[in-house]
Design a protein around this motif. Structure first.
Motif, PDB file in Angstrom:
ATOM      1  N   LYS A  53       0.834  -1.212   0.000  1.00 55.80           N
ATOM      2  CA  LYS A  53       0.000   0.000   0.000  1.00 55.80           C
ATOM      3  C   LYS A  53       0.867   1.259   0.000  1.00 55.80           C
ATOM      4  O   LYS A  53       0.563   2.241  -0.685  1.00 55.80           O
ATOM      5  N   MET A  54       1.956   1.205   0.778  1.00 60.16           N
ATOM      6  CA  MET A  54       2.845   2.377   0.840  1.00 60.16           C
ATOM      7  C   MET A  54       3.547   2.586  -0.512  1.00 60.16           C
ATOM      8  O   MET A  54       3.666   3.727  -0.978  1.00 60.16           O
ATOM      9  N   THR A  89       1.080   4.116  -2.812  1.00 58.18           N
ATOM     10  CA  THR A  89       0.777   5.508  -2.436  1.00 58.18           C
ATOM     11  C   THR A  89       1.919   6.435  -2.846  1.00 58.18           C
ATOM     12  O   THR A  89       1.684   7.525  -3.376  1.00 58.18           O
ATOM     13  N   ILE A  90       3.154   6.005  -2.610  1.00 53.79           N
ATOM     14  CA  ILE A  90       4.290   6.866  -3.005  1.00 53.79           C
ATOM     15  C   ILE A  90       4.374   6.950  -4.530  1.00 53.79           C
ATOM     16  O   ILE A  90       4.646   8.012  -5.077  1.00 53.79           O
ATOM     17  N   GLN A 137       2.129   9.517  -5.552  1.00 55.83           N
ATOM     18  CA  GLN A 137       2.664  10.845  -5.208  1.00 55.83           C
ATOM     19  C   GLN A 137       3.738  11.276  -6.201  1.00 55.83           C
ATOM     20  O   GLN A 137       3.855  12.463  -6.526  1.00 55.83           O
ATOM     21  N   ILE A 182       0.409  14.846   1.117  1.00 58.16           N
ATOM     22  CA  ILE A 182       1.598  14.501   1.925  1.00 58.16           C
ATOM     23  C   ILE A 182       1.160  14.114   3.347  1.00 58.16           C
ATOM     24  O   ILE A 182       1.636  13.107   3.909  1.00 58.16           O
ATOM     25  N   ILE A 241      -0.131  10.628   3.379  1.00 59.00           N
ATOM     26  CA  ILE A 241       0.911   9.579   3.366  1.00 59.00           C
ATOM     27  C   ILE A 241       1.518   9.463   4.773  1.00 59.00           C
ATOM     28  O   ILE A 241       1.813   8.366   5.245  1.00 59.00           O
ATOM     29  N   LEU A 245      -0.715   7.386   6.874  1.00 59.60           N
ATOM     30  CA  LEU A 245      -0.548   5.957   6.564  1.00 59.60           C
ATOM     31  C   LEU A 245       0.745   5.417   7.204  1.00 59.60           C
ATOM     32  O   LEU A 245       0.750   4.333   7.797  1.00 59.60           O
ATOM     33  N   ALA A 246       1.819   6.190   7.105  1.00 62.62           N
ATOM     34  CA  ALA A 246       3.101   5.751   7.686  1.00 62.62           C
ATOM     35  C   ALA A 246       2.966   5.581   9.210  1.00 62.62           C
ATOM     36  O   ALA A 246       3.519   4.641   9.789  1.00 62.62           O
ATOM     37  N   THR A 295       9.757   5.881   6.463  1.00 60.78           N
ATOM     38  CA  THR A 295       8.991   6.724   5.543  1.00 60.78           C
ATOM     39  C   THR A 295       8.570   8.015   6.241  1.00 60.78           C
ATOM     40  O   THR A 295       8.573   9.097   5.630  1.00 60.78           O
ATOM     41  N   LEU A 337       9.100  11.808   5.077  1.00 58.60           N
ATOM     42  CA  LEU A 337       7.956  12.719   4.939  1.00 58.60           C
ATOM     43  C   LEU A 337       8.116  13.990   5.748  1.00 58.60           C
ATOM     44  O   LEU A 337       7.545  15.023   5.410  1.00 58.60           O
TER      45      LEU A 337
END
Ligand code: OFO
Length: 172
Positions: free
Chosen positions: A6-7, A10-11, A14, A102, A105, A108-109, A117, A121
């Motif tokens: 998922k990460m 997502t990145i 981005q 941002i 994200i 999520l992190a 991450t 960020l």
């Protein structure tokens, strides 16, 4: 700890948003140039470079974590604006939108307890504070001067100074 799927997704999204930002600012630069705002066009060219730097910072992170960057189609940016103020208002609104992404994200992190991450960020969170401040300050100035030719000339000249900085240090 590996990045979650998922990460990575997502990145990757981005990265596309950052390239889109670059595209949008380059489109703004060309519009401004066509309207004879050479200084403001230069400012936007520097901003374009910054956005490429942002995309590449995420790109390097994903690759550095042993994952695959998947590049997607970049959507077509707006090409016409009503005025110099309209351009910078648009840039400010766009930066507010990017800040939301941002922060999403970062949420999520935090959920995933992905500290590495989160550390990356943190740089972007600080950068967004700057991005919003820069664009909103210029928009506010433009509101103050209105349509006075002298004022617009002065601000265009001032914006052109940004070209003297070193945009290539962006993202380091
Ligand atoms: Fe990448 O910060 Fe502007 O969009």
């Amino acid at each position: 700890m590996k990045l979650s799927t998922k990460m990575v997704d997502t990145i990757n999204k981005q990265i596309n948003e950052e390239f889109y930002s670059a595209y949008l600012y380059l489109s703004m630069a060309s519009y401004l140039e066509s309207q004879k705002y050479k200084g403001a066009a230069k400012w936007m060219e520097v901003q374009y470079q910054e956005e490429i730097g942002h995309a590449m910072k995420f790109y390097a992170y994903v690759n550095g974590r042993g994952e695959h960057v998947v590049l997607k189609e970049i959507k077509e940016p707006q090409k016409e604006w009503k005025s110099l103020l309209d351009v910078f208002d648009g840039a400010y609104k766009h930066e507010q939108y990017i800040t939301k992404l941002i922060n999403g994200i970062a949420d999520l992190a935090m959920e995933e307890k992905d500290h590495a991450t989160l550390a990356l960020l943190q740089w972007f969170i600080n950068e967004q504070v700057e991005e919003e401040a820069n664009t909103s300050e210029i928009a506010d100035k433009l509101k103050l001067i209105g349509n006075t030719k002298n004022g617009l000339y002065m601000i265009d000249r001032e914006l052109g100074q940004r070209g003297m900085t070193t945009p290539t240090s962006e993202g380091e």
